[in-house]
Design a protein around this motif. Structure first.
Motif, PDB file in Angstrom:
ATOM      1  N   TRP A 143       9.708  18.924  31.414  1.00 23.39           N
ATOM      2  CA  TRP A 143       8.845  18.018  30.645  1.00 23.39           C
ATOM      3  C   TRP A 143       8.593  18.595  29.257  1.00 23.39           C
ATOM      4  O   TRP A 143       8.431  19.804  29.111  1.00 23.39           O
TER       5      TRP A 143
ATOM      6  N   PRO B 212       4.437  19.536  32.847  1.00 23.84           N
ATOM      7  CA  PRO B 212       3.768  19.227  31.580  1.00 23.84           C
ATOM      8  C   PRO B 212       2.842  20.356  31.144  1.00 23.84           C
ATOM      9  O   PRO B 212       2.012  20.826  31.924  1.00 23.84           O
TER      10      PRO B 212
ATOM     11  N   PHE C 255       3.548  13.246  27.855  1.00 24.18           N
ATOM     12  CA  PHE C 255       4.729  14.069  28.087  1.00 24.18           C
ATOM     13  C   PHE C 255       5.873  13.188  28.559  1.00 24.18           C
ATOM     14  O   PHE C 255       5.663  12.142  29.180  1.00 24.18           O
TER      15      PHE C 255
END
Lengths: 89, 382
Positions: B141, B95, B132
């Motif tokens: 992600w 993320p 995310f």
């Protein structure tokens, strides 16, 4: 260029303490880190954030001189040392 | 009542091994109990020296584990295992906010498997607040633009420097088991938000929740929910532990009821975690902490206790048998309390002092299962 890898990043380099890179003379520090990331996927994001800034407790030294900007020319340096800075007791 | 769950989800599972994933400030451990839940074996650490905020097993395949980690020096990442933790590999693209957004993920705080009908889908909540999604089991992600780039996001959340002492967080990502497009999230700070279109748009859901720390205590957003839960068999029943009370909401209603008012005044209704009984929507546990004066964030009076309600929060019973009777100045973080699905539900929690406590009889008696671990951030049963 010889890149000295700190212990905290050697899980990416299979334990290697130094990595040798072939660079063009025009390469910047960002280019060096891009090359390292190509070779060791995930390496760069641990030390440079998604906005392209050095992470707060990571330092870079080119031939012993601290580089404070990823645009710093690096292609003619012999050594890059990546340091996990002392940031606690 | 529509439940969206198979019959098997409504019945107690037969006795079998219970594994607890113990995420700590210094790495990840597992604690495995035998079928009697009397004997536990600890194994680890994985990722020694990493701050592991959360680790979760994918209930859809029973073997994929994700762990959110960072270190003091290195940026945040997610590690994946597809063999229940025997081997791990780092996510290829963890993320991270969009380049040019000016925002940076400090740490991934919450991991949530997606809907049962969407294998491979996971959600992550970060500090500062970001949402995310992964569609490949956590390998890569992407930001959920409907939240991260929402024009009101900054008004809802404040700046990235605002929020809780360890950084503002997006947590409690809940997917309606009847509809993968229907989601809830909670933010400390920001409040509770709902989406009915898989995260493309969000609306605040905080009516009735106090925000004593804001100029307007009845504000539409800006609240501080600590832990939000949705009952899997009665998905219209929501509970949450807040900075300012304990709340219940039965949808389609949109006004929360403060069920913390029936807690003993000497204990109060502030805490981090909340756990629901897997089959009885009226039974839940909280673990109060001291939120007076400068917010010590310890057990009230140094006397830790869980509180259980069996009637949806109308009344609460103190459950402290086996726990220290005095001078125990720890507390339990928001991901650090969990329940199994045995016939008599087991409840476990990890403490800020590195102890794991468990009850094999729904909180009536507690036993220390492990001690001398680092500060515990999360405990998940799998």
């Amino acid at each position: 260029m010889q890149v000295r890898i700190p212990g905290l990043l050697r899980s990416y380099t299979n334990g290697a303490e130094t990595v040798t890179l072939e660079l063009s003379g025009e390469a910047s520090l960002a280019d060096v880190l891009g090359d390292l990331d190509d070779r060791f996927p995930g390496f760069k994001f641990r030390i440079v954030d998604e906005q392209g800034a050095m992470r707060p407790h990571i330092r870079f030294f080119l031939d012993g001189v601290q580089a404070r900007d990823l645009a710093t020319p690096a292609g003619r340096s012999a050594e890059l040392m990546i340091v996990g800075a002392l940031s606690g007791g | 009542m529509a439940t969206g769950k198979s019959k098997s989800a409504r019945v107690a599972r037969p006795a079998r091994k219970t594994t607890l994933l113990i995420a700590t400030r210094k790495g990840l451990w597992t604690l495995t109990g035998d079928a009697t839940r009397r004997n536990f074996k600890i194994e680890g650490p994985n990722f020694l020296g990493n701050v592991v905020h959360h680790a979760m097993l994918d209930p859809r395949d029973g073997k994929t584990l994700l762990a959110a980690a960072r270190t003091g020096h290195l940026g945040p990442t997610v590690f994946r295992s597809t063999d229940r933790g025997r081997t791990w590999k780092e996510a290829a693209a963890p993320p991270a906010f969009e380049p040019g957004s000016g925002r940076t993920v400090d740490h991934t705080f919450w991991l949530a498997p997606g809907h049962a009908s969407e294998p491979g889908v996971w959600y992550a909540g970060t500090s500062p607040q970001g949402l995310f999604r992964s569609t490949d089991g956590g390998v890569t992600w992407s930001g959920v633009a409907g939240f991260n780039a929402h024009p009101n996001r900054k008004a809802w959340c404040g700046g990235d420097q605002d929020g809780t002492p360890d950084g503002p967080k997006l947590h409690s990502i809940l997917i309606d088991p009847r509809d993968p497009k229907h989601m809830y999230i909670a933010m400390s700070s920001g409040g509770i938000f709902e989406s009915t279109d898989r995260g493309a748009d969000w609306k605040p859901l905080n009516h009735g929740v106090r925000a004593d720390f804001l100029p307007d205590p009845n504000a539409e957003f800006g609240h501080d929910p600590h832990c939000l839960r949705l009952h899997p068999l009665l998905p219209d029943r929501l509970y949450h532990q807040n900075h300012c009370g304990i709340y219940r909401l039965d949808r389609p209603g949109d006004r929360w009821t403060d069920i913390g008012v029936s807690m003993p005044k000497s204990v109060g209704s502030i805490g981090f975690p909340m756990v629901l009984h897997p089959r009885d929507p009226d039974t839940l546990w909280v673990f109060p902490m001291d939120g007076t004066s400068v917010w010590p964030r310890v057990s009230p009076g140094g006397k830790p206790a869980a509180y259980r309600s069996v009637n949806g929060g109308k009344t609460w019973q103190r459950q402290a048998t086996g726990l220290p009777k005095a001078q125990a100045w720890w507390t339990v973080k928001r991901q650090a309390m969990t329940a199994d699905s045995a016939a008599t539900v087991g409840v476990c929690f990890g403490t800020t002092s590195g102890e794991v406590w468990g009850s094999r009889d729904e909180g009536r008696a507690w036993k220390c299962l492990a001690r001398n671990l680092p500060h515990i951030y999360a405990v998940e049963a799998c």
